[in-house]
Write a protein that holds these residues in place. Structure first.
Motif, PDB file in Angstrom:
ATOM      1  N   GLU A 286       0.838  -1.200   0.000  1.00  0.00           N
ATOM      2  CA  GLU A 286       0.000   0.000   0.000  1.00  0.00           C
ATOM      3  C   GLU A 286       0.871   1.247   0.000  1.00  0.00           C
ATOM      4  OE1 GLU A 286      -2.811   0.099   3.130  1.00  0.00           O
ATOM      5  OE2 GLU A 286      -3.885  -1.704   2.495  1.00  0.00           O
ATOM      6  N   ILE A 287       0.509   2.193  -0.850  1.00  0.00           N
ATOM      7  CA  ILE A 287       1.217   3.473  -0.880  1.00  0.00           C
ATOM      8  C   ILE A 287       0.300   4.553  -0.334  1.00  0.00           C
ATOM      9  CG2 ILE A 287       0.583   3.825  -3.322  1.00  0.00           C
ATOM     10  CD1 ILE A 287       3.183   5.482  -3.573  1.00  0.00           C
ATOM     11  N   GLY A 288       0.775   5.226   0.708  1.00  0.00           N
ATOM     12  CA  GLY A 288       0.021   6.309   1.322  1.00  0.00           C
ATOM     13  C   GLY A 288       0.948   7.482   1.571  1.00  0.00           C
ATOM     14  N   GLY A 289       0.589   8.313   2.547  1.00  0.00           N
ATOM     15  CA  GLY A 289       1.428   9.442   2.885  1.00  0.00           C
ATOM     16  C   GLY A 289       0.743  10.772   2.643  1.00  0.00           C
ATOM     17  N   THR A 290       1.540  11.815   2.572  1.00  0.00           N
ATOM     18  CA  THR A 290       1.024  13.172   2.391  1.00  0.00           C
ATOM     19  C   THR A 290       1.806  13.872   1.284  1.00  0.00           C
ATOM     20  OG1 THR A 290       0.464  13.323   4.740  1.00  0.00           O
ATOM     21  CG2 THR A 290       0.565  15.380   3.510  1.00  0.00           C
ATOM     22  N   LEU A 291       1.079  14.469   0.353  1.00  0.00           N
ATOM     23  CA  LEU A 291       1.691  15.242  -0.731  1.00  0.00           C
ATOM     24  C   LEU A 291       1.242  16.688  -0.558  1.00  0.00           C
ATOM     25  CD1 LEU A 291       3.500  14.363  -3.114  1.00  0.00           C
ATOM     26  CD2 LEU A 291       1.492  14.549  -4.578  1.00  0.00           C
ATOM     27  N   ASP A 346       2.690  23.996  -7.856  1.00  0.00           N
ATOM     28  CA  ASP A 346       3.933  23.302  -7.554  1.00  0.00           C
ATOM     29  C   ASP A 346       3.666  22.203  -6.541  1.00  0.00           C
ATOM     30  OD1 ASP A 346       6.574  22.655  -7.626  1.00  0.00           O
ATOM     31  OD2 ASP A 346       7.280  24.387  -6.476  1.00  0.00           O
ATOM     32  N   ILE A 347       4.609  21.274  -6.448  1.00  0.00           N
ATOM     33  CA  ILE A 347       4.565  20.207  -5.448  1.00  0.00           C
ATOM     34  C   ILE A 347       5.773  20.385  -4.543  1.00  0.00           C
ATOM     35  CG2 ILE A 347       4.669  17.713  -5.058  1.00  0.00           C
ATOM     36  CD1 ILE A 347       3.315  17.345  -7.745  1.00  0.00           C
ATOM     37  N   LEU A 348       5.542  20.487  -3.242  1.00  0.00           N
ATOM     38  CA  LEU A 348       6.609  20.731  -2.279  1.00  0.00           C
ATOM     39  C   LEU A 348       7.145  19.394  -1.794  1.00  0.00           C
ATOM     40  CD1 LEU A 348       4.929  23.650  -0.312  1.00  0.00           C
ATOM     41  CD2 LEU A 348       6.275  23.728  -2.424  1.00  0.00           C
ATOM     42  N   ILE A 349       8.155  18.896  -2.508  1.00  0.00           N
ATOM     43  CA  ILE A 349       8.670  17.557  -2.240  1.00  0.00           C
ATOM     44  C   ILE A 349       9.300  17.485  -0.851  1.00  0.00           C
ATOM     45  CG2 ILE A 349      10.331  15.816  -2.996  1.00  0.00           C
ATOM     46  CD1 ILE A 349       9.904  16.753  -5.840  1.00  0.00           C
ATOM     47  N   ASP A 350       9.975  18.564  -0.414  1.00  0.00           N
ATOM     48  CA  ASP A 350      10.658  18.521   0.878  1.00  0.00           C
ATOM     49  C   ASP A 350       9.687  18.448   2.053  1.00  0.00           C
ATOM     50  OD1 ASP A 350       9.775  21.073   0.224  1.00  0.00           O
ATOM     51  OD2 ASP A 350      11.237  22.054   1.500  1.00  0.00           O
ATOM     52  N   GLN A 351       8.424  18.791   1.827  1.00  0.00           N
ATOM     53  CA  GLN A 351       7.424  18.715   2.889  1.00  0.00           C
ATOM     54  C   GLN A 351       6.507  17.497   2.737  1.00  0.00           C
ATOM     55  OE1 GLN A 351       5.308  22.441   3.581  1.00  0.00           O
ATOM     56  NE2 GLN A 351       7.016  23.619   2.698  1.00  0.00           N
ATOM     57  N   SER A 352       6.755  16.689   1.709  1.00  0.00           N
ATOM     58  CA  SER A 352       5.884  15.547   1.409  1.00  0.00           C
ATOM     59  C   SER A 352       6.594  14.234   1.711  1.00  0.00           C
ATOM     60  CB  SER A 352       5.472  15.582  -0.070  1.00  0.00           C
ATOM     61  OG  SER A 352       4.902  16.825  -0.422  1.00  0.00           O
ATOM     62  N   SER A 353       5.831  13.174   1.785  1.00  0.00           N
ATOM     63  CA  SER A 353       6.419  11.849   2.024  1.00  0.00           C
ATOM     64  C   SER A 353       5.457  10.766   1.568  1.00  0.00           C
ATOM     65  CB  SER A 353       6.750  11.653   3.507  1.00  0.00           C
ATOM     66  OG  SER A 353       5.570  11.677   4.294  1.00  0.00           O
ATOM     67  N   PHE A 354       6.035   9.621   1.185  1.00  0.00           N
ATOM     68  CA  PHE A 354       5.272   8.419   0.871  1.00  0.00           C
ATOM     69  C   PHE A 354       5.437   7.428   2.017  1.00  0.00           C
ATOM     70  CE2 PHE A 354       5.739   8.927  -4.025  1.00  0.00           C
ATOM     71  CZ  PHE A 354       4.627   9.741  -4.036  1.00  0.00           C
ATOM     72  N   THR A 355       4.385   6.689   2.292  1.00  0.00           N
ATOM     73  CA  THR A 355       4.445   5.596   3.260  1.00  0.00           C
ATOM     74  C   THR A 355       4.105   4.302   2.542  1.00  0.00           C
ATOM     75  OG1 THR A 355       3.758   7.053   5.061  1.00  0.00           O
ATOM     76  CG2 THR A 355       3.581   4.691   5.444  1.00  0.00           C
ATOM     77  N   LEU A 356       4.994   3.304   2.629  1.00  0.00           N
ATOM     78  CA  LEU A 356       4.791   2.019   1.981  1.00  0.00           C
ATOM     79  C   LEU A 356       4.572   0.958   3.051  1.00  0.00           C
ATOM     80  CD1 LEU A 356       7.631   2.198  -0.696  1.00  0.00           C
ATOM     81  CD2 LEU A 356       5.244   2.866  -0.948  1.00  0.00           C
ATOM     82  N   ILE A 357       3.447   0.257   2.967  1.00  0.00           N
ATOM     83  CA  ILE A 357       3.115  -0.771   3.949  1.00  0.00           C
ATOM     84  C   ILE A 357       2.924  -2.102   3.231  1.00  0.00           C
ATOM     85  CG2 ILE A 357       1.452  -1.544   5.668  1.00  0.00           C
ATOM     86  CD1 ILE A 357       0.834   1.280   6.345  1.00  0.00           C
ATOM     87  N   SER A 358       3.704  -3.104   3.633  1.00  0.00           N
ATOM     88  CA  SER A 358       3.555  -4.465   3.117  1.00  0.00           C
ATOM     89  C   SER A 358       3.440  -5.405   4.304  1.00  0.00           C
ATOM     90  CB  SER A 358       4.762  -4.858   2.253  1.00  0.00           C
ATOM     91  OG  SER A 358       5.929  -4.945   3.046  1.00  0.00           O
ATOM     92  N   SER A 386      -4.134   5.963   3.577  1.00  0.00           N
ATOM     93  CA  SER A 386      -4.448   6.573   2.292  1.00  0.00           C
ATOM     94  C   SER A 386      -3.499   7.734   2.003  1.00  0.00           C
ATOM     95  CB  SER A 386      -5.897   7.080   2.291  1.00  0.00           C
ATOM     96  OG  SER A 386      -6.079   8.034   3.321  1.00  0.00           O
ATOM     97  N   LEU A 387      -3.310   8.030   0.735  1.00  0.00           N
ATOM     98  CA  LEU A 387      -2.438   9.124   0.344  1.00  0.00           C
ATOM     99  C   LEU A 387      -3.268  10.404   0.282  1.00  0.00           C
ATOM    100  CD1 LEU A 387       0.408   8.931  -2.222  1.00  0.00           C
ATOM    101  CD2 LEU A 387      -0.866  11.027  -1.877  1.00  0.00           C
ATOM    102  N   ILE A 388      -2.907  11.369   1.111  1.00  0.00           N
ATOM    103  CA  ILE A 388      -3.672  12.605   1.238  1.00  0.00           C
ATOM    104  C   ILE A 388      -2.901  13.750   0.595  1.00  0.00           C
ATOM    105  CG2 ILE A 388      -4.651  14.270   2.870  1.00  0.00           C
ATOM    106  CD1 ILE A 388      -4.918  11.955   4.850  1.00  0.00           C
ATOM    107  N   VAL A 389      -3.592  14.528  -0.209  1.00  0.00           N
ATOM    108  CA  VAL A 389      -3.018  15.739  -0.795  1.00  0.00           C
ATOM    109  C   VAL A 389      -3.512  16.930   0.012  1.00  0.00           C
ATOM    110  CG1 VAL A 389      -2.934  17.223  -2.836  1.00  0.00           C
ATOM    111  CG2 VAL A 389      -2.869  14.734  -3.098  1.00  0.00           C
ATOM    112  N   THR A 390      -2.598  17.773   0.447  1.00  0.00           N
ATOM    113  CA  THR A 390      -2.969  18.946   1.235  1.00  0.00           C
ATOM    114  C   THR A 390      -2.283  20.173   0.667  1.00  0.00           C
ATOM    115  OG1 THR A 390      -3.037  19.863   3.467  1.00  0.00           O
ATOM    116  CG2 THR A 390      -1.092  18.582   2.883  1.00  0.00           C
TER     117      THR A 390
END
Length: 515
Positions: A286-291, A346-358, A386-390
């Motif tokens: 599962e791919i989640g996190g915050t973008l 724009d997408i602020l990569i330095d403030q974003s992250s992915f979470t991978l759960i297996s 879930s992957l949340i965009v904020t």
């Protein structure tokens, strides 16, 4: 492979014979018009003809080189005959079953029965095998009429009235195809099937029926309900997993087949003799996190900001859903697609992250390429993952509900209906809150009153009370959780310009059986 010297031209035969005679010193007068050359040329013409005929006989024994009547006799060994110009052809549109997101194999020869307006039935078979690729919802496929064994001269055509009736069904359903429909009336092929068309049909027939090939195994398994994808590896494949010896293959199934015995039978039928098949299943990651994103304009209204967030999340989910077994996420492609979303700056990569759960571990990484094993499938995260965009500088509050119902747990349809109605009603209420002004608040009492007054709520409405109902708010940026519960006096302070969203799932239940 063609044998050496399987065919020699006339000039090659002449040169070879004259060279041999000269080398032996027997006859050296090989000038044009000499007796030696005249005899050699006469004999060479017959030899060249013999070589040509022998080569034609040799090539007539192979599917790739046989032509004409030789090809007809060759494909007859697997039960095929060349289609005549009198054959009826019809196009049908196959539609995807939304429960299956992977590619769907449509095998050549799959039979469809068409009920005509006069109540008679005719059968058509898929002409060439095809596939509905991941991300595609429909595909149009050509089918040919199958002769009626009881009446070889029967009319097998489909006319406009038959298309209007549109009653076509599979003889054996194809997993992943929900429905099919006639595109238009049938037409006559017009000309006999060409050699290349016949070869292509023969290859598909061999692949689907002959067994022992990757295509045969894949096609046999894809026809089973619940199987969304198939991947094979053998001893020479460097994929990770249990080491394989020569003569062993690993079959990786993507999906949840309901009948494993059917899977085993399909493998036994389609694999080559003497091959040991090991069955494995895919593991979801599962791919989640915050973008965190920056809008193109700082003056977006709440509704525009919420639409931007939803569009970005929908695009990410669609991209991940299209990935096949073992396919990783390519960040540059996703980034290019996201930057085409309206109002995204724009997408602020330095403030974003992915979470991978297996099933093995959980890891948090910066947005970028995501690689997975060949036996894994990347899927959108569910619920808490879930992957949340904020939006930057515009906090997002996820609003959820806890319902403690003093009744026996109802059946599924009631819960589904309540969830749908609550999502609509609560969403409308939250959108009406003006967060652009300071000191905006959310209270439980006002929320319960608004929901109780909503006439679109038809089930479990008597359970929406201050006693049974509570709200949960999660601020995605800070990760802080707030609860509004029973007494109704608590207030949730809403940060200025915050986006209010419904959590997924929106509601969790606690059932307290009154008995």
């Amino acid at each position: 492979m063609t044998p050496e010297f399987a065919r020699r031209t006339y000039q090659e035969v002449v040169d070879h014979m004259l060279g041999t005679l000269s080398a032996q010193g027997i006859l050296t007068d090989t000038a044009p018009g000499s007796v030696t050359r005249t005899l050699v040329e006469a004999t060479s013409r017959e030899f060249a003809e013999l070589y040509a005929r022998m080569n034609a006989v040799y090539e007539a024994g192979f599917l790739e080189t046989a032509t004409g009547s030789s090809l007809d006799q060759l494909v007859a060994l697997i039960g095929l005959t060349r289609l005549s110009g009198e054959t009826d052809i019809v196009e049908m549109r196959f539609e995807r079953d939304n429960r299956v997101s992977a590619r769907v194999i449509i095998p050549a020869g799959a039979v469809v029965t068409v009920e005509r307006a006069d109540a008679s039935r005719v059968s058509y078979a898929v002409l060439d095998g095809d596939e509905l690729r991941a991300g595609e919802n429909t595909i149009e496929v050509a089918l040919r009429a199958l002769p009626d064994p009881d009446d070889p001269d029967a009319d097998l055509s489909v006319n406009g009235d038959d298309v209007t009736l549109n009653n076509a069904t599979f003889v054996a359903p194809i997993a992943g195809i929900a429905s099919l429909s006639l595109v238009g009336p049938s037409v006559r092929l017009g000309t006999n099937e060409t050699d290349e068309q016949l070869r292509k049909r023969a290859r598909m027939a061999i692949a689907s029926a002959g067994g022992g090939t990757e295509k045969a195994l894949e096609q046999a398994l894809m026809e089973i309900e619940g199987v969304n994808g198939v991947r094979l590896r053998d001893a020479g494949d460097p994929l990770e997993g249990v080491p394989l010896r020569p003569g062993e293959i690993e079959i990786i199934l993507d999906g949840d087949p309901k009948d494993m015995e059917q899977v085993k039978q399909a493998i036994a039928r389609a694999k080559g003799p003497g091959i040991i098949a090991r069955l494995a299943s895919t593991q979801n990651v599962e791919i989640g996190g915050t973008l965190v994103i920056r809008p193109a304009s700082a003056t977006l209204s709440n509704s525009q900001a919420l639409e931007l967030v939803r569009n970005c999340e929908a695009l990410i989910t669609e991209t991940v859903d299209k990935l096949d077994i073992g396919d990783g996420l390519q960040w540059n492609r996703l980034l290019a697609a996201l930057m085409s979303v309206e109002n995204l700056g724009d997408i602020l990569i330095d403030q974003s992250s992915f979470t991978l759960i297996s099933t093995i571990d959980t890891q948090t990484i910066a947005p970028g390429d995501v690689s997975i094993r060949e036996t894994q499938r990347l899927v959108p995260g569910q619920e808490t993952n879930s992957l949340i965009v904020t939006l930057e500088d515009r906090p997002t509050l996820l609003i959820g509900v806890q319902l403690t119902a003093d009744i026996t747990e109802p059946t599924g349809p009631v819960i589904d209906q309540f969830t749908t109605e609550l999502r609509q009603s609560l969403g409308t209420y939250l959108e009406a809150i003006d967060t652009s002004k300071p000191n905006a608040v959310l209270t439980l009492a006002e929320t319960v009153t608004a929901l109780a007054a909503d006439q679109t709520m038809t089930v479990l409405t008597d359970q929406i009370t201050l006693t049974n109902f509570s709200l949960t708010a999660l601020e995605t940026g800070e990760g802080s959780l707030q609860n509004l519960t029973s007494d109704g006096t608590q207030q949730l302070s809403i940060p200025q310009n915050a986006i209010l969203r419904l959590a997924d799932p929106i509601v969790s239940f606690t059932w307290e059986d009154p008995a």
